[in-house]
Design a protein around this motif. Structure first.
Motif, PDB file in Angstrom:
ATOM      1  N   ARG A  43       0.854  -1.210   0.002  1.00  0.00           N
ATOM      2  CA  ARG A  43      -0.135   0.050  -0.066  1.00  0.00           C
ATOM      3  C   ARG A  43       0.939   1.251   0.106  1.00  0.00           C
ATOM      4  O   ARG A  43       1.645   1.414   0.706  1.00  0.00           O
ATOM      5  CB  ARG A  43      -1.159  -0.089   1.042  1.00  0.00           C
ATOM      6  CG  ARG A  43      -1.722   1.274   1.305  1.00  0.00           C
ATOM      7  CD  ARG A  43      -2.589   1.315   2.399  1.00  0.00           C
ATOM      8  NE  ARG A  43      -2.260   1.458   3.762  1.00  0.00           N
ATOM      9  CZ  ARG A  43      -1.817   2.696   4.204  1.00  0.00           C
ATOM     10  NH1 ARG A  43      -1.704   3.669   3.498  1.00  0.00           N
ATOM     11  NH2 ARG A  43      -1.150   2.623   5.495  1.00  0.00           N
ATOM     12  N   PRO A  44       0.651   2.108  -1.056  1.00  0.00           N
ATOM     13  CA  PRO A  44       1.561   3.405  -1.034  1.00  0.00           C
ATOM     14  C   PRO A  44       1.312   4.101   0.223  1.00  0.00           C
ATOM     15  O   PRO A  44       0.157   4.293   0.822  1.00  0.00           O
ATOM     16  CB  PRO A  44       0.774   4.134  -2.113  1.00  0.00           C
ATOM     17  CG  PRO A  44      -0.021   3.210  -2.815  1.00  0.00           C
ATOM     18  CD  PRO A  44      -0.366   1.882  -2.029  1.00  0.00           C
ATOM     19  N   TYR A  45       2.400   4.939   0.797  1.00  0.00           N
ATOM     20  CA  TYR A  45       2.271   5.677   1.830  1.00  0.00           C
ATOM     21  C   TYR A  45       1.508   6.893   1.715  1.00  0.00           C
ATOM     22  O   TYR A  45       1.648   7.455   0.608  1.00  0.00           O
ATOM     23  CB  TYR A  45       3.807   6.127   2.458  1.00  0.00           C
ATOM     24  CG  TYR A  45       3.965   6.637   3.710  1.00  0.00           C
ATOM     25  CD1 TYR A  45       4.087   6.133   4.833  1.00  0.00           C
ATOM     26  CD2 TYR A  45       3.902   8.092   3.836  1.00  0.00           C
ATOM     27  CE1 TYR A  45       4.240   6.580   6.110  1.00  0.00           C
ATOM     28  CE2 TYR A  45       3.782   8.717   4.971  1.00  0.00           C
ATOM     29  CZ  TYR A  45       4.098   7.905   6.055  1.00  0.00           C
ATOM     30  OH  TYR A  45       4.272   8.753   7.320  1.00  0.00           O
ATOM     31  N   GLY A  46       0.734   7.113   2.626  1.00  0.00           N
ATOM     32  CA  GLY A  46       0.013   8.437   2.537  1.00  0.00           C
ATOM     33  C   GLY A  46      -1.401   8.134   1.975  1.00  0.00           C
ATOM     34  O   GLY A  46      -2.305   9.104   2.242  1.00  0.00           O
ATOM     35  N   ARG A  47      -1.539   7.234   1.328  1.00  0.00           N
ATOM     36  CA  ARG A  47      -3.024   6.849   0.430  1.00  0.00           C
ATOM     37  C   ARG A  47      -3.810   6.241   1.666  1.00  0.00           C
ATOM     38  O   ARG A  47      -4.206   5.066   1.489  1.00  0.00           O
ATOM     39  CB  ARG A  47      -2.733   5.993  -0.755  1.00  0.00           C
ATOM     40  CG  ARG A  47      -1.814   6.456  -1.737  1.00  0.00           C
ATOM     41  CD  ARG A  47      -2.697   7.629  -2.587  1.00  0.00           C
ATOM     42  NE  ARG A  47      -1.858   8.333  -3.646  1.00  0.00           N
ATOM     43  CZ  ARG A  47      -2.516   9.140  -4.410  1.00  0.00           C
ATOM     44  NH1 ARG A  47      -3.755   9.625  -4.272  1.00  0.00           N
ATOM     45  NH2 ARG A  47      -1.923   9.352  -5.676  1.00  0.00           N
ATOM     46  N   LEU A  48      -4.454   6.939   2.492  1.00  0.00           N
ATOM     47  CA  LEU A  48      -5.258   6.584   3.330  1.00  0.00           C
ATOM     48  C   LEU A  48      -6.732   5.855   2.864  1.00  0.00           C
ATOM     49  O   LEU A  48      -7.163   4.751   3.499  1.00  0.00           O
ATOM     50  CB  LEU A  48      -5.761   7.389   4.520  1.00  0.00           C
ATOM     51  CG  LEU A  48      -4.425   8.270   5.029  1.00  0.00           C
ATOM     52  CD1 LEU A  48      -4.959   9.117   6.256  1.00  0.00           C
ATOM     53  CD2 LEU A  48      -3.557   7.056   5.796  1.00  0.00           C
ATOM     54  N   GLN A  49      -6.875   6.189   1.715  1.00  0.00           N
ATOM     55  CA  GLN A  49      -8.235   5.659   1.342  1.00  0.00           C
ATOM     56  C   GLN A  49      -8.139   4.349   0.861  1.00  0.00           C
ATOM     57  O   GLN A  49      -9.064   3.543   0.560  1.00  0.00           O
ATOM     58  CB  GLN A  49      -8.643   6.673  -0.015  1.00  0.00           C
ATOM     59  CG  GLN A  49      -9.953   6.238  -0.611  1.00  0.00           C
ATOM     60  CD  GLN A  49     -10.626   7.414  -1.609  1.00  0.00           C
ATOM     61  OE1 GLN A  49      -9.834   8.161  -1.984  1.00  0.00           O
ATOM     62  NE2 GLN A  49     -11.515   7.287  -2.064  1.00  0.00           N
ATOM     63  N   LEU A  50      -6.653   3.967   0.645  1.00  0.00           N
ATOM     64  CA  LEU A  50      -6.583   2.451   0.129  1.00  0.00           C
ATOM     65  C   LEU A  50      -6.327   1.616   1.346  1.00  0.00           C
ATOM     66  O   LEU A  50      -5.992   0.414   0.896  1.00  0.00           O
ATOM     67  CB  LEU A  50      -5.180   2.505  -0.653  1.00  0.00           C
ATOM     68  CG  LEU A  50      -5.600   2.718  -2.310  1.00  0.00           C
ATOM     69  CD1 LEU A  50      -5.908   4.047  -2.364  1.00  0.00           C
ATOM     70  CD2 LEU A  50      -3.932   2.673  -2.925  1.00  0.00           C
ATOM     71  N   ARG A  51      -6.357   1.891   2.458  1.00  0.00           N
ATOM     72  CA  ARG A  51      -6.395   1.153   3.685  1.00  0.00           C
ATOM     73  C   ARG A  51      -7.512   0.051   3.496  1.00  0.00           C
ATOM     74  O   ARG A  51      -8.651   0.285   3.259  1.00  0.00           O
ATOM     75  CB  ARG A  51      -6.402   1.841   4.915  1.00  0.00           C
ATOM     76  CG  ARG A  51      -5.192   2.731   5.065  1.00  0.00           C
ATOM     77  CD  ARG A  51      -5.361   3.366   6.251  1.00  0.00           C
ATOM     78  NE  ARG A  51      -6.543   4.450   6.641  1.00  0.00           N
ATOM     79  CZ  ARG A  51      -6.718   5.124   7.584  1.00  0.00           C
ATOM     80  NH1 ARG A  51      -5.913   5.242   8.622  1.00  0.00           N
ATOM     81  NH2 ARG A  51      -7.683   5.833   7.357  1.00  0.00           N
ATOM     82  N   GLY A  52      -7.192  -1.192   3.979  1.00  0.00           N
ATOM     83  CA  GLY A  52      -8.211  -2.200   4.169  1.00  0.00           C
ATOM     84  C   GLY A  52      -8.304  -3.072   3.038  1.00  0.00           C
ATOM     85  O   GLY A  52      -7.420  -3.444   2.284  1.00  0.00           O
ATOM     86  N   THR A  53      -9.775  -3.600   2.969  1.00  0.00           N
ATOM     87  CA  THR A  53      -9.917  -4.705   2.267  1.00  0.00           C
ATOM     88  C   THR A  53      -9.841  -4.513   0.772  1.00  0.00           C
ATOM     89  O   THR A  53      -9.771  -5.605   0.080  1.00  0.00           O
ATOM     90  CB  THR A  53     -11.632  -5.053   2.668  1.00  0.00           C
ATOM     91  OG1 THR A  53     -11.754  -5.045   4.060  1.00  0.00           O
ATOM     92  CG2 THR A  53     -11.933  -6.522   1.968  1.00  0.00           C
ATOM     93  N   PHE A  54     -10.081  -3.439   0.333  1.00  0.00           N
ATOM     94  CA  PHE A  54     -10.318  -3.118  -1.191  1.00  0.00           C
ATOM     95  C   PHE A  54      -8.843  -2.945  -1.962  1.00  0.00           C
ATOM     96  O   PHE A  54      -9.162  -2.398  -2.951  1.00  0.00           O
ATOM     97  CB  PHE A  54     -11.268  -2.253  -1.569  1.00  0.00           C
ATOM     98  CG  PHE A  54     -12.644  -2.256  -0.622  1.00  0.00           C
ATOM     99  CD1 PHE A  54     -13.409  -3.373  -1.004  1.00  0.00           C
ATOM    100  CD2 PHE A  54     -12.941  -1.809   0.527  1.00  0.00           C
ATOM    101  CE1 PHE A  54     -14.537  -3.844  -0.611  1.00  0.00           C
ATOM    102  CE2 PHE A  54     -14.100  -1.726   0.883  1.00  0.00           C
ATOM    103  CZ  PHE A  54     -14.944  -2.823   0.397  1.00  0.00           C
ATOM    104  N   LEU A  55      -7.941  -3.061  -1.390  1.00  0.00           N
ATOM    105  CA  LEU A  55      -6.635  -2.784  -1.854  1.00  0.00           C
ATOM    106  C   LEU A  55      -6.397  -3.338  -3.469  1.00  0.00           C
ATOM    107  O   LEU A  55      -5.694  -2.888  -4.134  1.00  0.00           O
ATOM    108  CB  LEU A  55      -5.631  -3.209  -1.083  1.00  0.00           C
ATOM    109  CG  LEU A  55      -3.967  -2.488  -1.494  1.00  0.00           C
ATOM    110  CD1 LEU A  55      -3.913  -0.993  -1.515  1.00  0.00           C
ATOM    111  CD2 LEU A  55      -2.971  -3.132  -0.314  1.00  0.00           C
ATOM    112  N   SER A  56      -6.715  -4.723  -3.337  1.00  0.00           N
ATOM    113  CA  SER A  56      -6.670  -5.435  -4.492  1.00  0.00           C
ATOM    114  C   SER A  56      -7.466  -4.918  -5.672  1.00  0.00           C
ATOM    115  O   SER A  56      -6.999  -4.896  -6.788  1.00  0.00           O
ATOM    116  CB  SER A  56      -6.953  -6.895  -4.464  1.00  0.00           C
ATOM    117  OG  SER A  56      -8.194  -7.194  -4.170  1.00  0.00           O
ATOM    118  N   LEU A  57      -8.479  -4.349  -5.311  1.00  0.00           N
ATOM    119  CA  LEU A  57      -9.409  -3.575  -6.371  1.00  0.00           C
ATOM    120  C   LEU A  57      -8.638  -2.326  -6.770  1.00  0.00           C
ATOM    121  O   LEU A  57      -8.609  -1.999  -8.118  1.00  0.00           O
ATOM    122  CB  LEU A  57     -10.662  -3.062  -5.828  1.00  0.00           C
ATOM    123  CG  LEU A  57     -11.833  -4.360  -5.500  1.00  0.00           C
ATOM    124  CD1 LEU A  57     -12.952  -3.973  -5.020  1.00  0.00           C
ATOM    125  CD2 LEU A  57     -11.830  -5.154  -6.538  1.00  0.00           C
TER     126      LEU A  57
END
Length: 311
Positions: free
Chosen positions: A147-161
């Motif tokens: 997960r890219p640093y600072g990209r809080l919207q990418l946290r959690g379950t949907f990173l693969s999407l």
């Protein structure tokens, strides 16, 4: 005379959307409809590597990977995707997670931690997600998503999407990251196969043109995690989904479990030449970084001197 009765048809109320569609990490917005759930099938089709279906991992040569060891291999996607790094850890043996003998099961834990540390050491990486699905292939493969640093919207379950939604990173940065991870793993053994991209000595204007073309090509051809061949199950109405194939798959699975059980004793008895040995474990510091040979030899000399002094 009875009054006429008016009957109005009441349409089925659509099911409410789950709460996660309102999470900040959910990548879609607007009107969303649920798909109708298909009826369960009586017999599931075989995965790749089951029944008569060939195993992609078993047929892949070592040069398709970024790092190879005696019993484990690590590979990347064919080209950059939206995340800083997406890697797959595979066993050399054709085994699934529940079929691993004791030694390989223990090594899987060490390799998982080691690879996570290597990816997390890259610039711009905040966390590493580790996933295992296995519905498309019977050969054990673990996914590592950075997960890219600072990209809080990418946290959690949907990173693969998000990996298939974000624009691909540059190929030069991608290749450099692959080489760094391979070199990190090679500090503990095995062979690194990834190399950083070579510098193209050209005029600045031509470099800009090539960069734009490469970016467009990557966006058109990139294959993300959820589109990977290993995670695409055979359709329920596939030709392979018949009783004969399933019976054959069950026989092979039973044979494989028996073989893995007999291998467990030989693995445990061998204890040498492993990808993860006791010496490897002692040579890793608490922070997970490799220790140098000089430091290890220094410890050995210190131990020898203490023994000679009778301490």
């Amino acid at each position: 005379m009875l009054d006429s009765v008016r009957v109005s048809l009441v349409h089925d109320t659509p099911p409410a959307l789950p709460d996660f569609t309102q999470w900040p990490s959910f990548p879609f917005e607007g009107e969303i409809r649920l798909k109708q759930l298909d009826d369960p099938v009586p017999v599931e089709p075989p995965r790749k590597g089951e029944a008569h279906r060939e195993c992609t991992a078993c047929n892949a040569p070592d040069d398709a990977y970024i790092w190879v060891g005696e019993r484990w291999r690590v590979r990347a996607m064919d080209r950059p995707t939206g995340l800083p790094m997406v890697l797959i850890l595979e066993s050399r043996s054709h085994l699934d997670l529940g079929d691993l003998p004791n030694l390989l099961a223990a090594e899987l834990g060490v390799m998982t931690v080691r690879l996570e540390r290597a990816i997390r050491s890259l610039d711009g990486v905040a966390r590493v997600h580790v996933n295992r699905w296995g519905d498309g292939s019977a050969h054990l493969h673990m996914w590592f998503l950075a997960r890219p640093y600072g990209r809080l919207q990418l946290r959690g379950t949907f990173l693969s999407l998000w990996d298939s939604i974000l624009p691909p990173i540059s190929e030069a940065q991608w290749r450099e990251n692959l080489a760094l991870v391979a070199a990190w793993l090679a500090e503990f053994g095995g062979r690194p196969l990834a190399e950083p991209s070579r510098i193209q000595w050209q005029a600045p204007s031509s470099l800009a043109d090539q960069s734009d073309a490469a970016q467009r090509s990557a966006e058109e051809e990139a294959v993300s995690v959820i589109e990977a061949e290993e995670e695409i199950p055979l359709p329920a109405d596939g030709k392979a989904a018949d009783a004969h194939d399933v019976g054959q798959a069950a026989d092979e699975a039973t044979t494989g479990r028996s073989a893995s059980g007999s291998d467990a004793g030989s693995y445990d008895a061998a204890g040498s030449g492993t990808d993860v040995s006791a010496a490897d474990l002692r040579s890793e510091t608490a922070s997970g970084s490799p220790r140098t040979d000089a430091a290890a030899s220094g410890d050995a000399r210190t131990g020898d001197s203490r023994a000679s002094d009778g301490r």
